[in-house]
Design an enzyme around this catalytic site. Sequence first.
Site, mmCIF file in Angstrom:
data_model
loop_
_atom_site.group_PDB
_atom_site.id
_atom_site.type_symbol
_atom_site.label_atom_id
_atom_site.label_comp_id
_atom_site.label_asym_id
_atom_site.label_seq_id
_atom_site.Cartn_x
_atom_site.Cartn_y
_atom_site.Cartn_z
ATOM 1 N N HIS A 70 0.983 -1.197 0.000
ATOM 2 C CA HIS A 70 0.113 0.052 0.075
ATOM 3 C C HIS A 70 0.932 1.345 -0.181
ATOM 4 O O HIS A 70 2.161 1.083 0.486
ATOM 5 C CB HIS A 70 -0.779 -0.007 1.264
ATOM 6 N N ASP A 83 3.164 -4.830 7.579
ATOM 7 C CA ASP A 83 1.659 -3.778 7.833
ATOM 8 C C ASP A 83 0.645 -4.882 7.947
ATOM 9 O O ASP A 83 0.253 -5.763 6.823
ATOM 10 C CB ASP A 83 1.867 -3.314 6.282
ATOM 11 N N GLN A 114 -4.787 -5.100 6.735
ATOM 12 C CA GLN A 114 -5.595 -6.056 6.265
ATOM 13 C C GLN A 114 -5.761 -7.358 7.087
ATOM 14 O O GLN A 114 -7.026 -7.895 7.171
ATOM 15 C CB GLN A 114 -5.564 -6.307 4.753
ATOM 16 N N LYS A 142 -10.205 -1.155 10.402
ATOM 17 C CA LYS A 142 -10.647 -2.407 9.574
ATOM 18 C C LYS A 142 -10.868 -3.593 10.451
ATOM 19 O O LYS A 142 -10.797 -4.776 9.818
ATOM 20 C CB LYS A 142 -9.153 -2.649 8.700
ATOM 21 N N CYS A 167 -4.916 2.525 -3.666
ATOM 22 C CA CYS A 167 -3.620 3.104 -3.003
ATOM 23 C C CYS A 167 -2.298 2.014 -3.100
ATOM 24 O O CYS A 167 -1.845 1.854 -2.378
ATOM 25 C CB CYS A 167 -3.768 3.337 -1.506
HETATM 26 N N1 7TS Z 1 -1.898 -0.845 4.370
HETATM 27 C C1 7TS Z 1 -2.802 -1.520 3.946
HETATM 28 C C2 7TS Z 1 -2.528 -3.266 3.535
HETATM 29 C C3 7TS Z 1 -4.130 -0.856 3.563
HETATM 30 O O1 7TS Z 1 -4.979 -1.959 3.231
HETATM 31 C C4 7TS Z 1 -4.370 0.170 4.193
HETATM 32 C C5 7TS Z 1 -5.642 0.903 3.982
HETATM 33 C C6 7TS Z 1 -3.265 1.076 4.804
HETATM 34 C C7 7TS Z 1 -2.197 0.553 5.014
HETATM 35 C C8 7TS Z 1 -3.598 2.343 5.362
HETATM 36 O O2 7TS Z 1 -4.363 2.196 6.449
HETATM 37 P P1 7TS Z 1 -4.832 3.779 7.329
HETATM 38 O O3 7TS Z 1 -6.103 3.002 8.206
HETATM 39 O O4 7TS Z 1 -3.947 4.182 7.807
HETATM 40 O O5 7TS Z 1 -5.537 4.442 6.072
HETATM 41 N N2 7TS Z 1 -6.380 0.471 2.800
HETATM 42 C C9 7TS Z 1 -7.544 0.704 2.186
HETATM 43 C C10 7TS Z 1 -8.069 0.344 1.138
HETATM 44 O O6 7TS Z 1 -7.834 -0.607 0.498
HETATM 45 N N3 7TS Z 1 -9.185 0.852 0.914
HETATM 46 O O7 7TS Z 1 -9.241 2.095 1.681
HETATM 47 C C11 7TS Z 1 -8.264 1.899 2.566
#
Ligand code: 7TS
Length: 405
Positions: A122, A199, A202, A225, A363
């Site tokens: 990501h 990371d 997910q 999530k 992303c």
């Molecule tokens: N890493 C992964 C694998 C992710 O899926 C996401 C968010 C992030 C980092 C960032 O997480 P945040 O909570 O700091 O934003 N992924 C997604 C997505 O797949 N659709 O919207 C956000």
Amino acid sequence: MMNIEKIRGDFPVLHQELYGKPLVYLDNAATTQKPQCVIDTVRHYYEKDNSNIHRGVHALSERATAAYEASRETIRAFFNAKSSKEVIFTRGTTESINLIASSWGGANIGKGDEILITHMEHHSNIVPWQMLCERTGAVLKVIPMNDAGELDMDAFASLLSERTKLLGVVHMSNALGSINPIETMIQQAHVVGAKVLVDGAQAAAHIAVDVQALDVDFYVTSAHKMYGPTGVGVLIAKQALLEAMPPYQGGGDMILMVTFEKTQYNDLPHKFEAGTPNIAGVIGFGEAIKYIQSIGLHAIAEREKTLLDYASKQAQAFEGLKQIGTAKEKACVLSFVLDGVHPHDLGTILDREAVAIRAGHHCAMPVMQFYKVPATARASFSIYNTEAEVDALFAALAKARDMFA
Ligand code: 7TS
């Protein structure tokens, strides 16, 4: 057998209609819905306990502090961290990674050092490292993947060297659903003395994680999530690393003593939690973890696998549909393109059928570049989704295909 109807009853948002049709929420990789217990916990905090933490001697502040710290303990136990000192609350995965890049990276990365990431990261596990490389003269290297969306482990082994200072790897890809062999990767990276950041944005809601068994240096994720509130997440790191790292931000709560001449920093975990945190969010996060525990991660994983298999079979049989991401080890994510229909049009048409999916680059633009597509459509599943909802997805897709035929 899991009682899906009972679980669905826990999520008030699911029970609504859009355009006269029942909502089918299949955008869980972006954010999951929140169960009533999490909503009630956040509401209870604001209605009964709202107060700042770690400062007041009055009853409300004591209650708020106790609930905040109880959440830390719940999360420590969930990930089996050795100590609550290793559990740092942040705004989410993105901030956790930026904290590591800025604090640990700033202190440990220099010119010529190498940071190794994968092709399926990501942006939040790419850009902070690019920024660090720009500042320090370090080099970013990328582990390639195959057409199925699986990492090339031979290439990984040959990219590792004593120059490698950090391996950053996504546990489960948001764009492909691939689950990476992090256990092996951590072991191999440690052989050359590299630290490892996983990371788990997910993965954490789908796969049981034991940070001690994995021997992972940094594990990060987001509450939203995992059925928890937005704007809160966690960084779990080995205590010795955190002790040696400089603070990320300066301000209240992260100090023991301040004079104009010198400041003495607070002990862990507070050293990394400057300013008033997302108190309600942290307390809600703890409740979300308890909710997951009440169902059980293994039961969740099994149920979600059944649902993914059910959806994948229909995807394979669907004319004109190409799946993006067919790794042997994958979970919960069905990413695809449909001949002759742009994913964004697909997203819009499906919305009118009350089916919520995500269309875009997720992303993860390098993943799109790899498959030479501008975007994909992505349906992502959670414990409250049903086979009937998968059927609704494919009925809506058939409608879209007919419209563009
Ligand atoms: N890493 C992964 C694998 C992710 O899926 C996401 C968010 C992030 C980092 C960032 O997480 P945040 O909570 O700091 O934003 N992924 C997604 C997505 O797949 N659709 O919207 C956000």
